[in-house]
Design a protein around this motif. Structure first.
Motif, PDB file in Angstrom:
ATOM      1  N   PHE A 168     -24.584  28.074   4.183  1.00  0.00           N
ATOM      2  CA  PHE A 168     -23.552  28.282   5.192  1.00  0.00           C
ATOM      3  C   PHE A 168     -22.546  29.286   4.645  1.00  0.00           C
ATOM      4  CE2 PHE A 168     -24.309  23.701   6.803  1.00  0.00           C
ATOM      5  CZ  PHE A 168     -25.260  24.149   7.706  1.00  0.00           C
ATOM      6  N   VAL A 169     -22.249  30.312   5.452  1.00  0.00           N
ATOM      7  CA  VAL A 169     -21.276  31.328   5.049  1.00  0.00           C
ATOM      8  C   VAL A 169     -20.246  31.489   6.156  1.00  0.00           C
ATOM      9  CG1 VAL A 169     -22.961  32.584   3.624  1.00  0.00           C
ATOM     10  CG2 VAL A 169     -22.640  33.253   6.014  1.00  0.00           C
ATOM     11  N   GLY A 170     -19.103  32.059   5.804  1.00  0.00           N
ATOM     12  CA  GLY A 170     -18.077  32.281   6.823  1.00  0.00           C
ATOM     13  C   GLY A 170     -16.699  32.360   6.209  1.00  0.00           C
ATOM     14  N   ASN A 171     -15.728  32.628   7.065  1.00  0.00           N
ATOM     15  CA  ASN A 171     -14.342  32.721   6.605  1.00  0.00           C
ATOM     16  C   ASN A 171     -13.882  31.372   6.052  1.00  0.00           C
ATOM     17  OD1 ASN A 171     -13.905  34.573   9.573  1.00  0.00           O
ATOM     18  ND2 ASN A 171     -13.769  35.489   7.548  1.00  0.00           N
ATOM     19  N   SER A 172     -12.859  31.439   5.206  1.00  0.00           N
ATOM     20  CA  SER A 172     -12.269  30.205   4.704  1.00  0.00           C
ATOM     21  C   SER A 172     -11.649  29.447   5.882  1.00  0.00           C
ATOM     22  CB  SER A 172     -11.208  30.555   3.668  1.00  0.00           C
ATOM     23  OG  SER A 172     -10.668  29.376   3.158  1.00  0.00           O
ATOM     24  N   GLY A 173     -11.978  28.180   6.003  1.00  0.00           N
ATOM     25  CA  GLY A 173     -11.426  27.378   7.096  1.00  0.00           C
ATOM     26  C   GLY A 173     -12.305  27.323   8.328  1.00  0.00           C
ATOM     27  N   SER A 174     -13.481  27.957   8.270  1.00  0.00           N
ATOM     28  CA  SER A 174     -14.361  27.939   9.454  1.00  0.00           C
ATOM     29  C   SER A 174     -15.131  26.621   9.579  1.00  0.00           C
ATOM     30  CB  SER A 174     -15.322  29.132   9.421  1.00  0.00           C
ATOM     31  OG  SER A 174     -16.095  29.104   8.239  1.00  0.00           O
ATOM     32  N   GLY A 175     -15.113  25.816   8.534  1.00  0.00           N
ATOM     33  CA  GLY A 175     -15.710  24.481   8.640  1.00  0.00           C
ATOM     34  C   GLY A 175     -17.027  24.294   7.902  1.00  0.00           C
ATOM     35  N   LYS A 176     -17.319  25.128   6.918  1.00  0.00           N
ATOM     36  CA  LYS A 176     -18.583  25.028   6.187  1.00  0.00           C
ATOM     37  C   LYS A 176     -18.724  23.688   5.474  1.00  0.00           C
ATOM     38  CE  LYS A 176     -17.417  28.709   3.892  1.00  0.00           C
ATOM     39  NZ  LYS A 176     -16.166  28.961   4.639  1.00  0.00           N
ATOM     40  N   SER A 177     -17.655  23.274   4.789  1.00  0.00           N
ATOM     41  CA  SER A 177     -17.736  22.014   4.040  1.00  0.00           C
ATOM     42  C   SER A 177     -17.777  20.826   4.994  1.00  0.00           C
ATOM     43  CB  SER A 177     -16.545  21.875   3.091  1.00  0.00           C
ATOM     44  OG  SER A 177     -16.555  22.929   2.156  1.00  0.00           O
ATOM     45  N   THR A 178     -16.991  20.900   6.067  1.00  0.00           N
ATOM     46  CA  THR A 178     -16.993  19.810   7.058  1.00  0.00           C
ATOM     47  C   THR A 178     -18.394  19.664   7.650  1.00  0.00           C
ATOM     48  OG1 THR A 178     -14.718  20.427   7.599  1.00  0.00           O
ATOM     49  CG2 THR A 178     -15.852  18.980   9.159  1.00  0.00           C
ATOM     50  N   LEU A 179     -19.026  20.793   7.956  1.00  0.00           N
ATOM     51  CA  LEU A 179     -20.374  20.755   8.540  1.00  0.00           C
ATOM     52  C   LEU A 179     -21.405  20.260   7.526  1.00  0.00           C
ATOM     53  CD1 LEU A 179     -22.329  21.319  10.840  1.00  0.00           C
ATOM     54  CD2 LEU A 179     -22.449  23.700  10.084  1.00  0.00           C
ATOM     55  N   THR A 180     -21.313  20.748   6.287  1.00  0.00           N
ATOM     56  CA  THR A 180     -22.256  20.313   5.253  1.00  0.00           C
ATOM     57  C   THR A 180     -22.174  18.802   5.090  1.00  0.00           C
ATOM     58  OG1 THR A 180     -21.909  22.407   4.115  1.00  0.00           O
ATOM     59  CG2 THR A 180     -22.968  20.674   2.854  1.00  0.00           C
ATOM     60  N   SER A 181     -20.961  18.301   5.093  1.00  0.00           N
ATOM     61  CA  SER A 181     -20.762  16.868   4.953  1.00  0.00           C
ATOM     62  C   SER A 181     -21.311  16.109   6.170  1.00  0.00           C
ATOM     63  CB  SER A 181     -19.262  16.616   4.764  1.00  0.00           C
ATOM     64  OG  SER A 181     -19.013  15.264   4.753  1.00  0.00           O
ATOM     65  N   ALA A 182     -21.054  16.628   7.366  1.00  0.00           N
ATOM     66  CA  ALA A 182     -21.522  15.958   8.589  1.00  0.00           C
ATOM     67  C   ALA A 182     -23.051  15.907   8.630  1.00  0.00           C
ATOM     68  CB  ALA A 182     -21.000  16.695   9.817  1.00  0.00           C
ATOM     69  N   ILE A 183     -23.688  16.944   8.119  1.00  0.00           N
ATOM     70  CA  ILE A 183     -25.153  17.014   8.191  1.00  0.00           C
ATOM     71  C   ILE A 183     -25.833  16.231   7.073  1.00  0.00           C
ATOM     72  CG2 ILE A 183     -27.054  18.629   7.797  1.00  0.00           C
ATOM     73  CD1 ILE A 183     -25.703  20.517   9.636  1.00  0.00           C
ATOM     74  N   THR A 184     -25.284  16.331   5.878  1.00  0.00           N
ATOM     75  CA  THR A 184     -25.964  15.697   4.737  1.00  0.00           C
ATOM     76  C   THR A 184     -25.488  14.270   4.500  1.00  0.00           C
ATOM     77  OG1 THR A 184     -24.290  16.487   3.169  1.00  0.00           O
ATOM     78  CG2 THR A 184     -26.193  17.913   3.525  1.00  0.00           C
ATOM     79  N   GLY A 185     -24.343  13.918   5.091  1.00  0.00           N
ATOM     80  CA  GLY A 185     -23.791  12.597   4.860  1.00  0.00           C
ATOM     81  C   GLY A 185     -23.086  12.481   3.508  1.00  0.00           C
ATOM     82  N   LYS A 186     -23.001  13.591   2.775  1.00  0.00           N
ATOM     83  CA  LYS A 186     -22.306  13.541   1.470  1.00  0.00           C
ATOM     84  C   LYS A 186     -20.817  13.725   1.682  1.00  0.00           C
ATOM     85  CE  LYS A 186     -26.485  14.485  -0.446  1.00  0.00           C
ATOM     86  NZ  LYS A 186     -27.313  13.848  -1.374  1.00  0.00           N
ATOM     87  N   LYS A 187     -20.073  13.108   0.813  1.00  0.00           N
ATOM     88  CA  LYS A 187     -18.628  13.231   0.930  1.00  0.00           C
ATOM     89  C   LYS A 187     -18.206  14.546   0.257  1.00  0.00           C
ATOM     90  CE  LYS A 187     -14.747  10.023   0.466  1.00  0.00           C
ATOM     91  NZ  LYS A 187     -13.703  10.924   0.372  1.00  0.00           N
ATOM     92  N   ILE A 188     -17.630  15.426   1.017  1.00  0.00           N
ATOM     93  CA  ILE A 188     -17.188  16.701   0.444  1.00  0.00           C
ATOM     94  C   ILE A 188     -15.759  16.931   0.893  1.00  0.00           C
ATOM     95  CG2 ILE A 188     -17.625  19.194   0.337  1.00  0.00           C
ATOM     96  CD1 ILE A 188     -20.472  18.551   1.424  1.00  0.00           C
ATOM     97  N   LEU A 189     -14.911  17.321  -0.035  1.00  0.00           N
ATOM     98  CA  LEU A 189     -13.523  17.559   0.349  1.00  0.00           C
ATOM     99  C   LEU A 189     -13.449  18.812   1.205  1.00  0.00           C
ATOM    100  CD1 LEU A 189     -11.674  16.766  -2.980  1.00  0.00           C
ATOM    101  CD2 LEU A 189     -11.862  15.347  -0.917  1.00  0.00           C
ATOM    102  N   SER A 190     -12.719  18.720   2.304  1.00  0.00           N
ATOM    103  CA  SER A 190     -12.584  19.906   3.148  1.00  0.00           C
ATOM    104  C   SER A 190     -11.177  20.453   2.991  1.00  0.00           C
ATOM    105  CB  SER A 190     -12.902  19.577   4.599  1.00  0.00           C
ATOM    106  OG  SER A 190     -11.859  18.831   5.141  1.00  0.00           O
ATOM    107  N   LYS A 191     -10.939  21.535   3.694  1.00  0.00           N
ATOM    108  CA  LYS A 191      -9.728  22.299   3.456  1.00  0.00           C
ATOM    109  C   LYS A 191      -8.449  21.611   3.962  1.00  0.00           C
ATOM    110  CE  LYS A 191      -8.309  27.001   3.502  1.00  0.00           C
ATOM    111  NZ  LYS A 191      -7.763  27.882   4.498  1.00  0.00           N
ATOM    112  N   ALA A 192      -8.618  20.546   4.715  1.00  0.00           N
ATOM    113  CA  ALA A 192      -7.447  19.870   5.277  1.00  0.00           C
ATOM    114  C   ALA A 192      -6.535  19.356   4.172  1.00  0.00           C
ATOM    115  CB  ALA A 192      -7.910  18.711   6.138  1.00  0.00           C
ATOM    116  N   LEU A 193      -5.283  19.223   4.477  1.00  0.00           N
ATOM    117  CA  LEU A 193      -4.356  18.635   3.505  1.00  0.00           C
ATOM    118  C   LEU A 193      -4.747  17.183   3.311  1.00  0.00           C
ATOM    119  CD1 LEU A 193      -0.952  20.041   4.721  1.00  0.00           C
ATOM    120  CD2 LEU A 193      -2.104  20.537   2.576  1.00  0.00           C
ATOM    121  N   SER A 194      -4.895  16.795   2.067  1.00  0.00           N
ATOM    122  CA  SER A 194      -5.297  15.424   1.833  1.00  0.00           C
ATOM    123  C   SER A 194      -4.231  14.743   0.978  1.00  0.00           C
ATOM    124  CB  SER A 194      -6.671  15.446   1.175  1.00  0.00           C
ATOM    125  OG  SER A 194      -6.701  14.653   0.056  1.00  0.00           O
ATOM    126  N   ASN A 195      -3.623  13.721   1.486  1.00  0.00           N
ATOM    127  CA  ASN A 195      -2.536  13.004   0.800  1.00  0.00           C
ATOM    128  C   ASN A 195      -1.487  13.933   0.220  1.00  0.00           C
ATOM    129  OD1 ASN A 195      -4.090  10.760   1.302  1.00  0.00           O
ATOM    130  ND2 ASN A 195      -5.151  10.938  -0.662  1.00  0.00           N
TER     131      ASN A 195
END
Ligand code: GTP
Ligand code: MG
Ligand code: ZN
Length: 290
Positions: A168-195
């Protein structure tokens, strides 16, 4: 006792890497100066006595495919042994069509199949990706409209990804990590602010295995360098232009002046999209001036 086995690089750092071999993940050192990227198949030595996770990569096996970009005019590999490139496109951040056409061009030159994922459709009023979707479906590029966050239309995409190795390629913030996580079921930190701990932007490409597929999540880029491609390679990213160019009167036609140019005729008739033609001319001229 040392055991020699083969594995695949799932993450690569400057002088070490993570390899999956025989279903296990091993942290490995690298012997000598082997040039490695994510997806590379390697030979490694692991110790069978201490049963955990250390190894030494001794050799890189031949690459079936290799994806390249240029950085400061130097051609650099990004990933190896992939079959498909999923280009993520969003309205926010805005992805421009030149960026998409550049990725298509480098994929075609690497004999890797590009496809487009229009993401974040949950944020749109009506289907405002439709026009861009038409531009690319017309030239035979598969497209999907999804929401990675809400899991919308992921089944069809998953079916398409089955048995493939996709980056998966694309601009930063386009959702690559969110999509990878949604598809593979693996927990991956995405760009959102977390705590309130900061922004999790991906810094290294990682390959994720599931039973059905392999996915590489890559760091976001603002632009992609294609300086290493010559004009005759640039045109490979534009199959519709190749098609019409076969009928141009002059074999060395630049497709920039009317006379006997079938590409320009097709453009005027609406058979070639304006954005595609403009990007083709822009990228070809850029390469020529070097
Ligand atoms: N509304 C909406 N937000 C999304 C969607 N997909 C991703 N996001 C959000 O977009 C932000 C960026 O997502 P990431 O997955 O980190 O983006 P990325 O492409 O991996 O970014 P880099 O790692 O910096 O390249 C996060 O806040 C996600 O929650 C979507 O389908 N809809
Ligand atoms: Mg990411
Ligand atoms: Zn022409």
């Amino acid at each position: 006792m040392l055991k020699v086995q083969t594995g695949q690089i799932v993450e690569f750092y400057s002088n070490s890497c993570c390899v999956v071999s025989e279903g296990k993940e091993l942290r490995c050192k690298i012997q000598g100066r082997i040039n490695l990227v994510v997806g590379d198949l390697v030979q490694l030595e692991s110790s069978s006595i201490d049963n955990n996770s250390e190894g030494l990569v001794t050799k890189r096996l031949d690459r079936v495919t290799a994806l390249y970009r240029s950085k400061e005019k130097v051609k650099k590999p990004i990933a190896a042994n992939i079959s498909h490139i999923g280009i993520l496109v969003t309205k926010n951040p805005k992805t421009n069509l030149e960026f998409i056409d550049k990725w298509i061009t480098i994929s075609k030159n690497a004999s890797i199949e590009p496809f487009i994922i229009f993401n974040k459709i949950d944020l749109l009023q009506n289907s405002s990706f439709q026009e861009d979707q038409k531009v690319y479906e017309r030239i035979g590029i598969r497209t999907f409209q999804i929401s990675a966050k809400l899991f919308t239309n992921l089944d069809e995409l998953k079916k398409y990804l089955s048995k493939k190795t996709t980056i998966f390629v694309g601009n930063s913030g386009s959702g690559k990590s969110t999509l990878t996580s949604a598809i593979t079921g693996k927990k991956i930190l995405s760009k959102a602010l977390s705590n309130n701990q900061g922004v999790h932007t991906t810094s290294v490409s990682t390959l994720y295995h599931t039973d059905e597929m392999k996915i590489i999540d890559s760091p976001g880029v603002r632009d992609i360098g294609i300086d290493h491609l010559k004009p005759k390679e640039i045109i490979l990213g534009f199959p519709e232009i190749i098609n019409y160019s076969l009928n141009c009167t002059f074999p060395n036609c630049s497709h920039q002046t009317d006379e006997g140019c079938e590409v320009i005729t097709a453009l005027k008739n609406g058979d070639i999209e304006e954005s595609r033609y403009n990007n083709f001319i822009f990228l070809s001229n850029q390469e020529k001036t070097k």
